[in-house]
Design an enzyme around this catalytic site. Structure first.
Site, PDB file in Angstrom:
ATOM      1  N   GLU A 129      41.025 136.549  93.191  1.00 14.25           N
ATOM      2  CA  GLU A 129      39.914 137.078  92.391  1.00 14.25           C
ATOM      3  C   GLU A 129      40.313 137.432  90.960  1.00 14.25           C
ATOM      4  O   GLU A 129      39.899 138.452  90.417  1.00 14.25           O
ATOM      5  CB  GLU A 129      39.301 138.308  93.078  1.00 14.25           C
ATOM      6  CG  GLU A 129      38.756 138.033  94.483  1.00 14.25           C
ATOM      7  CD  GLU A 129      37.613 137.021  94.494  1.00 14.25           C
ATOM      8  OE1 GLU A 129      36.870 136.962  93.508  1.00 14.25           O
ATOM      9  OE2 GLU A 129      37.490 136.295  95.496  1.00 14.25           O
ATOM     10  N   LYS A 143      40.836 132.126  88.670  1.00 11.82           N
ATOM     11  CA  LYS A 143      41.456 130.795  88.643  1.00 11.82           C
ATOM     12  C   LYS A 143      40.414 129.693  88.551  1.00 11.82           C
ATOM     13  O   LYS A 143      40.558 128.747  87.775  1.00 11.82           O
ATOM     14  CB  LYS A 143      42.312 130.561  89.902  1.00 11.82           C
ATOM     15  CG  LYS A 143      43.543 131.420  90.036  1.00 11.82           C
ATOM     16  CD  LYS A 143      44.425 130.962  91.186  1.00 11.82           C
ATOM     17  CE  LYS A 143      43.727 130.893  92.533  1.00 11.82           C
ATOM     18  NZ  LYS A 143      43.270 132.213  93.019  1.00 11.82           N
ATOM     19  N   THR A 144      39.369 129.808  89.354  1.00  9.27           N
ATOM     20  CA  THR A 144      38.363 128.745  89.376  1.00  9.27           C
ATOM     21  C   THR A 144      37.559 128.721  88.084  1.00  9.27           C
ATOM     22  O   THR A 144      37.283 127.651  87.533  1.00  9.27           O
ATOM     23  CB  THR A 144      37.423 128.922  90.578  1.00  9.27           C
ATOM     24  OG1 THR A 144      38.194 128.863  91.781  1.00  9.27           O
ATOM     25  CG2 THR A 144      36.379 127.824  90.611  1.00  9.27           C
ATOM     26  N   LYS A 201      40.990 121.361  94.938  1.00 10.69           N
ATOM     27  CA  LYS A 201      41.212 122.640  95.631  1.00 10.69           C
ATOM     28  C   LYS A 201      41.707 122.292  97.035  1.00 10.69           C
ATOM     29  O   LYS A 201      40.933 122.270  97.997  1.00 10.69           O
ATOM     30  CB  LYS A 201      39.901 123.435  95.692  1.00 10.69           C
ATOM     31  CG  LYS A 201      40.003 124.795  96.358  1.00 10.69           C
ATOM     32  CD  LYS A 201      40.572 125.845  95.438  1.00 10.69           C
ATOM     33  CE  LYS A 201      40.503 127.232  96.076  1.00 10.69           C
ATOM     34  NZ  LYS A 201      41.064 128.283  95.198  1.00 10.69           N
ATOM     35  N   ASP A 214      34.284 127.500  95.288  1.00  8.18           N
ATOM     36  CA  ASP A 214      35.261 127.187  94.248  1.00  8.18           C
ATOM     37  C   ASP A 214      35.457 125.681  94.130  1.00  8.18           C
ATOM     38  O   ASP A 214      35.507 125.123  93.022  1.00  8.18           O
ATOM     39  CB  ASP A 214      36.597 127.859  94.540  1.00  8.18           C
ATOM     40  CG  ASP A 214      36.548 129.367  94.403  1.00  8.18           C
ATOM     41  OD1 ASP A 214      35.545 129.885  93.868  1.00  8.18           O
ATOM     42  OD2 ASP A 214      37.499 130.039  94.834  1.00  8.18           O
ATOM     43  N   ALA A 223      45.454 128.720  96.100  1.00  8.40           N
ATOM     44  CA  ALA A 223      44.646 129.740  96.767  1.00  8.40           C
ATOM     45  C   ALA A 223      45.392 131.062  96.669  1.00  8.40           C
ATOM     46  O   ALA A 223      46.619 131.101  96.860  1.00  8.40           O
ATOM     47  CB  ALA A 223      44.401 129.369  98.228  1.00  8.40           C
ATOM     48  N   GLY A 224      44.675 132.133  96.367  1.00  6.63           N
ATOM     49  CA  GLY A 224      45.333 133.430  96.243  1.00  6.63           C
ATOM     50  C   GLY A 224      46.330 133.437  95.102  1.00  6.63           C
ATOM     51  O   GLY A 224      46.109 132.833  94.053  1.00  6.63           O
ATOM     52  N   PRO A 242      37.429 136.287  77.386  1.00  2.00           N
ATOM     53  CA  PRO A 242      36.866 137.641  77.457  1.00  2.00           C
ATOM     54  C   PRO A 242      36.142 137.861  78.774  1.00  2.00           C
ATOM     55  O   PRO A 242      35.905 136.910  79.535  1.00  2.00           O
ATOM     56  CB  PRO A 242      35.895 137.668  76.278  1.00  2.00           C
ATOM     57  CG  PRO A 242      35.463 136.250  76.128  1.00  2.00           C
ATOM     58  CD  PRO A 242      36.669 135.419  76.455  1.00  2.00           C
ATOM     59  N   LEU A 300      33.330 137.880  81.166  1.00  3.08           N
ATOM     60  CA  LEU A 300      32.135 137.054  81.157  1.00  3.08           C
ATOM     61  C   LEU A 300      31.185 137.467  82.267  1.00  3.08           C
ATOM     62  O   LEU A 300      31.617 137.891  83.348  1.00  3.08           O
ATOM     63  CB  LEU A 300      32.496 135.573  81.344  1.00  3.08           C
ATOM     64  CG  LEU A 300      33.408 134.952  80.285  1.00  3.08           C
ATOM     65  CD1 LEU A 300      33.819 133.546  80.696  1.00  3.08           C
ATOM     66  CD2 LEU A 300      32.727 134.939  78.920  1.00  3.08           C
TER      67      LEU A 300
END
Length: 227
Positions: free
Chosen positions: A11, A14-15, A36, A53, A117-118, A204, A206
């Site tokens: 969280e 990354k995506t 992914k 994602d 992932a993670g 920034p 978003l």
């Protein structure tokens, strides 16, 4: 060029960053492809288990593959992938990951991003971790740093681990996930002085309906001309 995208934690964006890079590459006339390989946290659709994602990467890519090529290991519960795989009677191995990669499409892409992932040291089962696979592939790594309290330790340890695994840290992207982060500029300056890798971009904070594309145009140019 192919890069592996990791983050300082789950969280951290990354995506969003990966999709923004892919979209910026498209705007610059490059073919782009986002993958992914492992996704835990999928919803059942009429076409099978799909992850948001992976779908975001597909939407941002100019090269269009079928879902299974983009996300070959799609696991339903939003938990650690090796646990989700074990519960589903599956195994995640380096060999399986290597075999699942759409090599021809990856070679055709001007920019190909393989999103992890993670965080970096993700277990995949049987004592293995995701970097075991990335090390075999030899892909340079882009680190997404979730700018929030604690990011200094997370970023420095992750960069240290990437290098210890014999991989190149191509650069890092500061993604502001906490709009109220105290001493943001001071933390950014500390990372710039200690990470020993280029700061590719700052994204920034978003809103949910905003994209990172406009903030990543220069990062794409840097990544695709550095080699």
């Amino acid at each position: 060029m192919i890069f592996f995208v990791t983050g300082t934690d789950t969280e951290v964006g990354k995506t969003r960053v990966s999709a923004g890079l892919l979209a910026a590459a498209r705007q610059q006339g490059m073919s782009s492809l986002g993958l992914k390989p492992i996704a835990a946290g999928c919803e059942l659709t009429r076409d099978g288990w799909h992850n948001e994602d992976a779908l975001a990467l597909m939407a941002a890519s100019s090269l269009k593959l079928n879902y299974a090529e983009v996300n070959p290991i799609a696991l339903q519960p939003p938990i650690a992938p090796h646990i989700a795989a074990a519960e589903a009677g599956e195994s995640i191995t380096v060999e399986r990951l290597r075999a699942a990669m759409p090599r021809a499409a990856m070679a055709d892409a001007g920019l190909c991003l393989v999103e992890g992932a993670g965080g970096w040291r993700l277990p995949i089962g049987a004592g293995g971790t995701l970097p075991d696979w990335v090390s075999q592939e030899g892909w340079p790594v882009i680190l997404v740093v979730g700018m929030k309290l604690g990011c200094l330790n997370h970023a420095l340890l992750t960069a240290e681990a990437i290098r210890a695994d014999g991989l190149t840290l191509a650069g890092w992207i500061a993604n502001r996930v906490d709009p109220d982060m105290s001493r943001y500029q001071d933390n950014l300056a500390t990372l710039q002085s200690m990470l020993a890798a280029p700061l590719l971009a700052e994204v920034p904070y978003l809103g949910s309906d905003e994209t990172a594309c406009d903030h990543l145009a220069q990062a794409v140019k840097t990544l695709t001309t550095s080699g």
